[in-house]
Design a protein around this motif. Structure first.
Motif, PDB file in Angstrom:
ATOM      1  N   LEU A 199     -41.628  54.023  -3.603  1.00  0.00           N
ATOM      2  CA  LEU A 199     -40.599  53.613  -2.648  1.00  0.00           C
ATOM      3  C   LEU A 199     -40.242  54.756  -1.704  1.00  0.00           C
ATOM      4  O   LEU A 199     -39.954  54.537  -0.522  1.00  0.00           O
ATOM      5  CB  LEU A 199     -39.357  53.125  -3.393  1.00  0.00           C
ATOM      6  CG  LEU A 199     -39.527  51.839  -4.208  1.00  0.00           C
ATOM      7  CD1 LEU A 199     -38.229  51.487  -4.916  1.00  0.00           C
ATOM      8  CD2 LEU A 199     -39.978  50.693  -3.317  1.00  0.00           C
ATOM      9  N   VAL A 202     -42.853  54.781   0.845  1.00  0.00           N
ATOM     10  CA  VAL A 202     -42.649  53.673   1.783  1.00  0.00           C
ATOM     11  C   VAL A 202     -41.661  54.085   2.869  1.00  0.00           C
ATOM     12  O   VAL A 202     -41.876  53.829   4.065  1.00  0.00           O
ATOM     13  CB  VAL A 202     -42.156  52.419   1.036  1.00  0.00           C
ATOM     14  CG1 VAL A 202     -41.624  51.376   2.015  1.00  0.00           C
ATOM     15  CG2 VAL A 202     -43.280  51.821   0.203  1.00  0.00           C
ATOM     16  N   ILE A 233     -43.641  44.862   6.333  1.00  0.00           N
ATOM     17  CA  ILE A 233     -43.615  43.825   5.298  1.00  0.00           C
ATOM     18  C   ILE A 233     -44.426  42.601   5.711  1.00  0.00           C
ATOM     19  O   ILE A 233     -45.190  42.041   4.920  1.00  0.00           O
ATOM     20  CB  ILE A 233     -42.160  43.418   5.000  1.00  0.00           C
ATOM     21  CG1 ILE A 233     -41.378  44.628   4.487  1.00  0.00           C
ATOM     22  CG2 ILE A 233     -42.113  42.292   3.976  1.00  0.00           C
ATOM     23  CD1 ILE A 233     -39.899  44.376   4.322  1.00  0.00           C
ATOM     24  N   GLY A 256     -48.772  49.189   4.788  1.00  0.00           N
ATOM     25  CA  GLY A 256     -47.731  48.422   4.118  1.00  0.00           C
ATOM     26  C   GLY A 256     -48.288  47.513   3.038  1.00  0.00           C
ATOM     27  O   GLY A 256     -47.745  47.439   1.928  1.00  0.00           O
ATOM     28  N   SER A 259     -49.503  49.727   0.057  1.00  0.00           N
ATOM     29  CA  SER A 259     -48.397  50.349  -0.683  1.00  0.00           C
ATOM     30  C   SER A 259     -47.624  49.321  -1.498  1.00  0.00           C
ATOM     31  O   SER A 259     -47.328  49.537  -2.683  1.00  0.00           O
ATOM     32  CB  SER A 259     -47.455  51.065   0.285  1.00  0.00           C
ATOM     33  OG  SER A 259     -48.118  52.089   0.985  1.00  0.00           O
ATOM     34  N   LEU A 260     -47.294  48.192  -0.890  1.00  0.00           N
ATOM     35  CA  LEU A 260     -46.491  47.188  -1.586  1.00  0.00           C
ATOM     36  C   LEU A 260     -47.277  46.508  -2.699  1.00  0.00           C
ATOM     37  O   LEU A 260     -46.722  46.214  -3.768  1.00  0.00           O
ATOM     38  CB  LEU A 260     -45.972  46.154  -0.582  1.00  0.00           C
ATOM     39  CG  LEU A 260     -44.967  46.694   0.442  1.00  0.00           C
ATOM     40  CD1 LEU A 260     -44.552  45.598   1.413  1.00  0.00           C
ATOM     41  CD2 LEU A 260     -43.736  47.281  -0.244  1.00  0.00           C
ATOM     42  N   ASN A 261     -48.556  46.259  -2.466  1.00  0.00           N
ATOM     43  CA  ASN A 261     -49.371  45.640  -3.517  1.00  0.00           C
ATOM     44  C   ASN A 261     -49.501  46.555  -4.731  1.00  0.00           C
ATOM     45  O   ASN A 261     -49.399  46.105  -5.881  1.00  0.00           O
ATOM     46  CB  ASN A 261     -50.756  45.285  -2.977  1.00  0.00           C
ATOM     47  CG  ASN A 261     -50.736  44.054  -2.090  1.00  0.00           C
ATOM     48  OD1 ASN A 261     -49.857  43.209  -2.215  1.00  0.00           O
ATOM     49  ND2 ASN A 261     -51.698  43.950  -1.186  1.00  0.00           N
TER      50      ASN A 261
END
Length: 273
Positions: A199, A202, A233, A256, A259-261
């Motif tokens: 995070l 991010v 996002i 993005g 990183s989020l996955n």
């Protein structure tokens, strides 16, 4: 009659402690020989195989009954005195490590308190092994502590010890490309054991792409911030945007998604196991 039986049982544990000291002493001599011949790096894995064999031999001598005490059986061996001579310091360390391995693998069931105490001892032993440059021995200690916390259902502590183990093995990794990948993993998500660290990255990415949009896009800083946050996002449509802005947004969308996955995959692994 009961006193005689108790004394015999105690003598069994004292005998077991002597066996551990003897076997660990022999093993320490082999470690010192390897150190004198040029270091442990090339031979430590083979030495650990011998270490496991010594542990297995000691387990064959394990008493079948537990003494009536809340203390660990080899508590006296864990209480090491400060040694100024390096070889003696390593010997007492290896004696304690072998004792901890025997106690962890022994046939007698440990209480919750004893398991936690043993894990704390293994953590200190692992830290001391790192200080003595016995990296694979340290990894062994941390892995055993992680297995103990698997038994106690303490997943946070288990992850912490697995993190320490992976960190130690990272230090002795010889393949340069694996070291690079492990370094990236360590910095971004703590080898997968600290997903919330992602995070922070991010936020760093959002800040970087926001600044880039301020440079290449027309509009206020607030609009650029909104565009960077939304696109990170959910990728925005870029058909009506200029080439530089489109490039920034496309690159950001890939960062993005990755990183989020990764973050959610690690989070699911942490929560549902």
């Amino acid at each position: 009659m009961s006193t005689t039986f108790s004394e015999a049982r105690e003598s069994g544990y004292e005998r077991l402690s002597r066996i551990v000291e003897q076997r660990a002493g022999r093993y320490a001599d082999e470690v010192e020989l390897a150190l004198n011949q040029g270091g442990l790096r090339d031979e430590e894995a083979e030495l650990l195989d011998e270490f496991e064999q010594y542990v297995s031999n000691v387990l064959d001598e394990y008493p079948s009954r537990r003494r009536k005490s809340h203390q660990l059986i080899f508590n006296a061996l864990y209480e090491r005195k400060p040694e100024t001579v390096p070889s003696e310091r390593r010997r007492t360390l290896l004696v304690a490590l072998m004792a901890a391995e025997v106690e962890a693998q022994g046939p007698l069931r440990l209480t919750m308190r004893q398991n936690k105490d043993l894990a704390e001892i293994l953590e200190q032993l692992g830290t001391d092994c790192v200080a003595e440059k016995m990296m694979m021995h340290a990894a062994e200690a941390f892995e055993r502590a992680a297995e103990i916390h698997l038994l106690t259902n303490d997943n946070l502590e288990r992850d912490r010890f697995l993190y320490l183990r992976t960190k130690v093995l990272h230090r002795i990794e010889r393949s340069w490309w694996r070291r690079i990948m492990q370094t990236v993993s360590a910095v971004t998500c703590g080898y997968g054991y600290r997903p919330y660290r992602l995070l922070g990255w991010v936020l760093v990415q959002l800040l970087v792409f926001w600044v880039m949009l301020l440079v290449v896009a027309d509009g206020t800083w607030l609009h650029s911030l909104y565009l960077a946050a939304v696109n990170f996002i959910n990728p925005a449509g870029t058909d009506e945007l200029g080439g530089k802005v489109k490039t920034v947004l496309v690159v950001e969308s890939y960062f993005g998604a990755l990183s989020l996955n990764v973050f959610f995959a690690l989070l699911v692994r942490r929560w549902f196991r």
